[in-house]
Write an enzyme that holds these catalytic residues in place. Structure first.
Site, PDB file in Angstrom:
ATOM      1  N   ASP A  30       0.869  -1.182   0.000  1.00 28.60           N
ATOM      2  CA  ASP A  30       0.000   0.000   0.000  1.00 28.60           C
ATOM      3  C   ASP A  30       0.904   1.231   0.000  1.00 28.60           C
ATOM      4  O   ASP A  30       2.034   1.164  -0.474  1.00 28.60           O
ATOM      5  CB  ASP A  30      -0.951  -0.032   1.194  1.00 28.60           C
ATOM      6  CG  ASP A  30      -2.285   0.650   0.893  1.00 28.60           C
ATOM      7  OD1 ASP A  30      -2.266   1.872   0.644  1.00 28.60           O
ATOM      8  OD2 ASP A  30      -3.326  -0.019   0.912  1.00 28.60           O
ATOM      9  N   HIS A  88       2.277   1.961  -3.127  1.00 22.84           N
ATOM     10  CA  HIS A  88       1.362   2.899  -3.787  1.00 22.84           C
ATOM     11  C   HIS A  88       1.883   4.326  -3.753  1.00 22.84           C
ATOM     12  O   HIS A  88       1.123   5.268  -3.985  1.00 22.84           O
ATOM     13  CB  HIS A  88      -0.023   2.835  -3.141  1.00 22.84           C
ATOM     14  CG  HIS A  88      -0.720   1.522  -3.315  1.00 22.84           C
ATOM     15  ND1 HIS A  88      -1.994   1.275  -2.836  1.00 22.84           N
ATOM     16  CD2 HIS A  88      -0.316   0.373  -3.916  1.00 22.84           C
ATOM     17  CE1 HIS A  88      -2.340   0.027  -3.129  1.00 22.84           C
ATOM     18  NE2 HIS A  88      -1.337  -0.537  -3.779  1.00 22.84           N
TER      19      HIS A  88
END
Length: 397
Positions: free
Chosen positions: A220, A243
């Site tokens: 993430d 991310h």
């Protein structure tokens, strides 16, 4: 202006470093083995760790807790302050989370209401995330149960985390909430690229936070900045996979505090699904995002390198006719260079009802390695700003 100047940021770091050096001298360490801890990887060591912590915390003088070399099974535990003085939590071994996920809490290791805490030692946190990731259905169920964060700091002040490794967290690796004057430096964070919600460092409702000289690769956001974050300095971070570095998502709840004074500088991102991102929910509650600087960032094979997304909706079930009430202004992207696999390298999608104001693009130089889909481009909607210096792709401002 609210954001920290370079000289002021250096002053904070210098004071933190001197504080750290001063505090580790002439200190009495309480070894958890003397409180009944075991390295057999079967014994739950929470009570032994707590006993060592409580004695160190409530003793007058300079004390610390020592976790020596070895593997220590540790069930969820809260180390509570306030303490009578500064305290060091020195991890030289490996702390291992339980894999029995029948009664999960929101934390694994938590520190609360502590001032002048130092967490260091070169040891590791093994969150055993693979045992819990299949239970993560939060992308489908908004009422899902939260998996435990590997290390939480709540209401902690004037403290340092450095030279610690965190691997395979069940949820976020580190969560910083309602904290002030925290330095996180020289940490290594690792989880598989497809591990859900394993943000490296998440922070919210916190002020004067420095995240420095660290390597983060997760499933993430490498770093995610939540509501009511102020005066945040992020520097010399290697991010990937993951991310990217994100502000948000914002506006999803009532009474979220403003986000202001964020500096992200001298970072390298490789192979991330986003680069530098600000994200707000399309249907959102009002707040202000202001005085944001992304500067001297190198990107390699990154998707969505520069991205303001005010229609954020990861589930795809949002009302796309809604318009975000989050106001974004005074954002600077400066000296951003590298390569991207996205044809749209600069994507500024702001709110129809509250357009972005005073957005600056300065010396943007991105190369497109995405194939033969056409030339690299930029896209803007509902944004007011200026571009200067080199602009590749050509600016849409």
């Amino acid at each position: 202006m609210v954001f920290i100047s370079a000289s002021k940021s250096f002053f904070f770091f210098l004071i933190s470093t001197l504080f750290c050096l001063n505090q580790v001298q002439a200190r009495t360490y309480l070894n958890v083995l003397k409180f009944g801890a075991s390295t057999d990887e079967k014994t739950n060591n929470s009570e032994a760790f707590l006993a060592a912590w409580n004695q160190a915390c409530h003793s007058t003088g300079r004390y610390g807790v020592l976790i020596p070399a070895g593997v220590f099974l540790l069930h969820p535990v809260v180390f509570m302050g306030p303490c009578k003085g500064s305290i060091v939590f020195k991890i030289r071994g490996i702390l291992k989370a339980p894999t029995d996920n029948s009664s999960l809490l929101d934390h694994w290791i938590s520190f609360q209401y502590v001032d002048q805490l130092i967490i260091n030692g070169g040891g590791s946190l093994n969150g055993e995330g693979a045992s819990a990731w299949p239970q993560n259905n939060c992308s489908e169920d908004p009422n899902c149960s939260s998996l435990p964060v590997s290390m939480r700091l709540d209401f902690v002040t004037n403290s340092i985390i450095n030279y610690i490794t965190s691997i395979n967290s069940k949820n976020f690796h580190f969560n910083i909430f309602a904290c002030e004057n925290i330095t996180i430096a020289h940490v290594r964070i690792s989880a598989p690229e497809d591990s859900p919600n394993t943000d490296g460092i998440h922070l919210g409702s916190s002020t004067n936070i420095r995240i420095l000289n660290s390597v983060i690769g997760t499933g993430d956001d490498c770093i995610s900045i939540g509501p009511e974050s102020k005066n945040i300095n992020i520097s010399n971070i290697y991010c990937g996979p993951g991310h990217g570095i994100s502000i948000g998502s914002l506006g999803g709840s009532k009474n979220e505090g403003d986000v202001t004074g964020i500096i992200v500088r001298n970072c390298n991102l490789k192979g991330t699904s986003n680069g530098l991102r600000i994200k707000t929910w399309a249907h959102s509650y009002p707040l202000l995002v202001s005085n944001i600087t992304f500067e001297k960032i190198k990107l390699r094979n990154v998707s969505n390198p520069i991205f303001i997304d005010q229609q954020y909706c990861p589930s795809g079930n949002c009302d796309q006719k809604s318009s975000s009430s989050v106001k974004i202004q005074d954002v600077k992207f400066k000296q951003i260079l590298g390569t991207t696999n996205s044809q749209v390298a600069v994507n500024l999608q702001c709110s129809k009802s509250t357009p972005c104001q005073r957005i600056e693009l300065i010396d943007i130089n991105m190369g497109y390695i995405g194939g033969d889909k056409g030339p690299i481009t930029s896209q803007c909607a509902n944004v007011h700003g200026v571009a200067s210096g080199k602009q590749h792709p050509r600016s849409c401002l």
